[in-house]
Enzyme design. Structure first.
Site, PDB file in Angstrom:
ATOM      1  N   SER A 566       0.839  -1.203   0.000  1.00  0.00           N
ATOM      2  CA  SER A 566       0.000   0.000   0.000  1.00  0.00           C
ATOM      3  C   SER A 566       0.870   1.247   0.000  1.00  0.00           C
ATOM      4  CB  SER A 566      -0.947   0.063   1.201  1.00  0.00           C
ATOM      5  OG  SER A 566      -1.549   1.351   1.276  1.00  0.00           O
ATOM      6  N   TYR A 579      -3.811   1.872   9.738  1.00  0.00           N
ATOM      7  CA  TYR A 579      -3.592   1.033   8.563  1.00  0.00           C
ATOM      8  C   TYR A 579      -2.184   1.230   8.000  1.00  0.00           C
ATOM      9  CZ  TYR A 579      -4.166  -0.787   3.780  1.00  0.00           C
ATOM     10  OH  TYR A 579      -4.026  -1.483   2.602  1.00  0.00           O
TER      11      TYR A 579
END
Length: 681
Positions: A566, A579
């Site tokens: 990510s 996250y």
């Protein structure tokens, strides 16, 4: 042997096929021929993977509309159990029969002659035994490699035993390799045997015939039953067993060792374990080195199983290193023996052949079973089916007397026969064929797209997802293995990798993709939530990678670890720390794997994707993130240099590219449409 013929089903089949294939000229003869061919092909004890054929002599119209005599015979590549009328191409009969006047005919000329006399040149190649069918006079002819007949036949005195069983009902022909010489010999034998139901080819198979499809089929069943009765009289042999270690190593630990040992670089194989009672009776026998090395039960199996299997010792649970050394020695000996076998017989035929690969297709492991190999899962399953058939057939044969195959030279001639090798096909291998790819979070989104992308490149696929039904549904599309797996549970992950090893022999590529997004301001987020995110978005990646390395080290073939990281790892967004932080740790995790395992050929790379519409980045999440950045949803999803929304398929193609980049490790690839703030270099 049970007779499955049904008058009602036969009538229905005639109506169905003549209607469906009317434009192709399918008549009642061809329709009923198709029906009984499927009856034979659906029974594994009669026909396995191309080991048989059928024909009918009938009349069809040629291009001028004239009626001509033709032989409709099974075409190469068609499965008898699933055959349709186009799988029985029509060949002009009179020219085929004229071949009997020749003294000799090369294989190449025979194949060419058959093709130029086909009514439809777009059809499949007629069977290599086409002229055999043509030289026999009956209308319907059936040919199988029935296990029971082989059990009676495969002996030094098999000809005598067959004559005892069949008498005048089926003359016995000594073994001759399929082709022109055998066709002439069989035609002459059949012509002398008035009133016979068929004929038997020593150590090869059996033919039956009749004026109707039913008569030919009924006779095949009756003839096979006679062989079964002879076997029952003698009884199947239970081989005296050997002493096994008190604690055996698991098949899941053994499979990657074997898979690595039989491979040669990227010429690796997919493997599967067969351990039915018949196989276990076979592999645990004290005389395994005698009867397993005697050859195949019928010569056409040699292209799938090689001329003999490789035998390794029973593996001790506490000495896998010792087992691995023994496997290496067995593999080296197998290579030397196969090379010597090739050189002996290549010299005999004038040195005109090129050696095939020397890897065994079957490895026998006392205590565990038979590990069967192929370049695809389908090929390994075929080898497995043949091993199961051989285990039962040889046990039945040994009840009568010592099993004996055809000679080594005969096996060589069939294995290196161009017409037999043609059955394996000549299509180019896909870029990642022979490889096994495992994908976590594969039930949807990026994971499901990655499964599809790797399958398209030729990989066998293992799909893991917390939702087991979703995993199975995705895997089913590609003939893969779908498993329920919570990647935060080490026992689940271990069990999943063990299942992959049992199903395919090991793992080559792992896409560690499973994850979930948690948001919140980093100074205010609850510690429990933060730890939960780290469990899934960091520690689960470590658990998956550890198990991957465990299997890859056992294989010794290198491997490829791929992480879904990510862009949050390098370009954090507001209110998304829970996250982004574990994802940043995962990026450094992949680099550590690259550093620690590059020396044994294991590569570790990742993808920093951004704004991919999946089950993780839901419509609700998109709305929240757009608001946090002060953007419309459209501008948020297309907020990159290319001005386009990036898809799960784009990420999947990135993973494939990294898997193919053999000189790349420790790399992170951005798949985000262009975001300079997230660019690493």
């Amino acid at each position: 042997m049970k007779n499955l013929y049904s008058d009602a089903d036969a009538k229905a089949a005639i109506a169905h096929y003549t209607a469906k294939y009317a434009a192709k000229g399918c008549n009642e003869d061809l329709a009923i021929r198709t029906y009984t061919t499927r009856l034979l092909g659906g029974v594994g004890q009669l026909v396995l993977h191309g080991g048989g054929n059928t024909s009918v002599k009938t009349r069809m119209k040629d291009q001028f509309g004239d009626d001509v005599d033709v032989l409709c015979v099974k075409g190469s590549g068609w499965d008898m159990g699933q055959i349709e009328p186009p799988g029985l191409p029509a060949v002009r009969l009179d020219p085929l029969r004229r071949l009997a006047t020749l003294d000799k005919l090369t294989d190449e000329d025979m194949v060419n002659f058959q093709r130029v006399n086909m009514l439809d040149s777009s059809g499949p190649n007629p069977s290599v035994e086409t002229i055999f069918h043509a030289f026999l006079t009956p209308k319907f002819i059936d040919h199988t490699h029935a296990n029971a007949v082989l059990s009676v036949s495969d002996h030094a005195n098999g000809m005598d035993i067959l004559r005892e069983v069949y008498g005048d009902k089926a003359p016995v022909v000594e073994y001759v390799m399929p082709g022109f010489a055998l066709a002439k010999m069989a035609g002459e034998a059949a012509a002398k045997a008035k009133g016979a139901w068929g004929l038997v080819l020593h150590k090869h198979g059996i033919f039956s015939w009749g004026d109707t499809a039913k008569e030919a089929y009924d006779r095949m069943i009756a003839l096979v039953t006679m062989a079964e009765d002879r076997i029952a009289k003698a009884g199947r042999r239970a081989f005296p067993g050997i002493s096994l270690p008190a604690k055996l190593a698991s098949a899941a630990d053994v499979a990657p060792i074997l898979r690595g040992a039989i491979a040669a670089g990227d010429k690796r194989f997919v493997m599967e374990l067969r351990n039915t009672p018949d196989v276990m009776n076979f592999v645990n026998g004290a005389e395994l080195s005698r009867y397993s090395q005697a050859g195949v039960i019928t010569p056409d199996h040699v292209i799938r199983t090689k001329n003999r299997p490789m035998i390794v010792p029973a593996p001790k649970a506490d000495d896998l290193a010792g087992f691995a050394d023994a496997v290496k020695q067995a593999r080296a000996q197998y290579d030397a023996d196969y090379t010597a076998y090739f050189e002996r017989h290549n010299a005999r035929v004038g040195g005109i052949k090129k050696i095939l690969d020397t890897a065994p297709r079957v490895v026998l492991v006392p205590g565990l079973g038979a590990f069967c190999a192929g370049i695809t899962a389908k090929d390994s399953a075929i080898a497995g089916d043949l091993v199961e058939a051989a285990s039962a057939t040889i046990a039945d044969a040994e009840g009568i007397g010592p099993f004996e195959s055809v000679t080594e030279g005969d096996l060589f001639d069939v294995e290196y026969w161009s017409l037999e090798q043609a059955k394996l096909g000549k299509s180019a291998e896909k870029r990642l064929q022979r490889h096994v790819a495992l994908v976590t979070g594969g039930g949807s989104g990026i994971g499901a797209a990655s499964v599809a992308a790797f399958a398209a490149e030729g990989c066998e696929v293992v799909v893991l997802d917390r939702d087991g039904e979703a995993a199975k549904a995705v895997a089913k599309n590609f003939g893969g293995l779908g498993l329920a797996c919570d990647v935060t549970k080490e026992s689940d992950v271990r069990a999943a990798f063990d299942a992959a090893a049992l199903r395919f022999g090991g793992v080559d590529i792992v896409v560690s993709n499973a994850g979930a997004a948690w948001g919140g301001k980093i100074g205010e987020v609850d510690d429990k939530l933060m730890r939960e995110s780290f469990e899934l978005n960091f520690f689960a990646h470590q658990t998956v990678a550890k198990n991957a390395v465990r299997v890859m080290k056992a294989q010794g073939l290198g491997g490829c670890l791929l992480f879904n990281v990510s862009k949050q790892a390098v370009n954090p967004g507001p209110d998304f720390g829970p996250y982004g932080l574990p994802k940043a740790a995962t990026m450094f995790l992949l680099r550590q794997y690259a550093v620690d395992y590059g020396s044994i050929g294991i590569r570790a790379n990742g993808i920093n994707a951004d704004r991919i519409r999946t089950g993780l980045l839901t419509d609700a999440m998109i709305a929240t993130r757009s608001k946090a950045r002060g953007l419309t949803e459209k501008d948020y999803m297309g907020g990159n240099l290319l001005g386009r929304e990036v898809t799960a398929q784009d990420v999947a193609q990135g993973f494939v590219a990294l898997a193919l980049a053999r000189a790349t490790t420790g790399a992170v690839l951005t798949v985000d449409g262009g975001n300079i703030a997230a660019a690493l270099r």
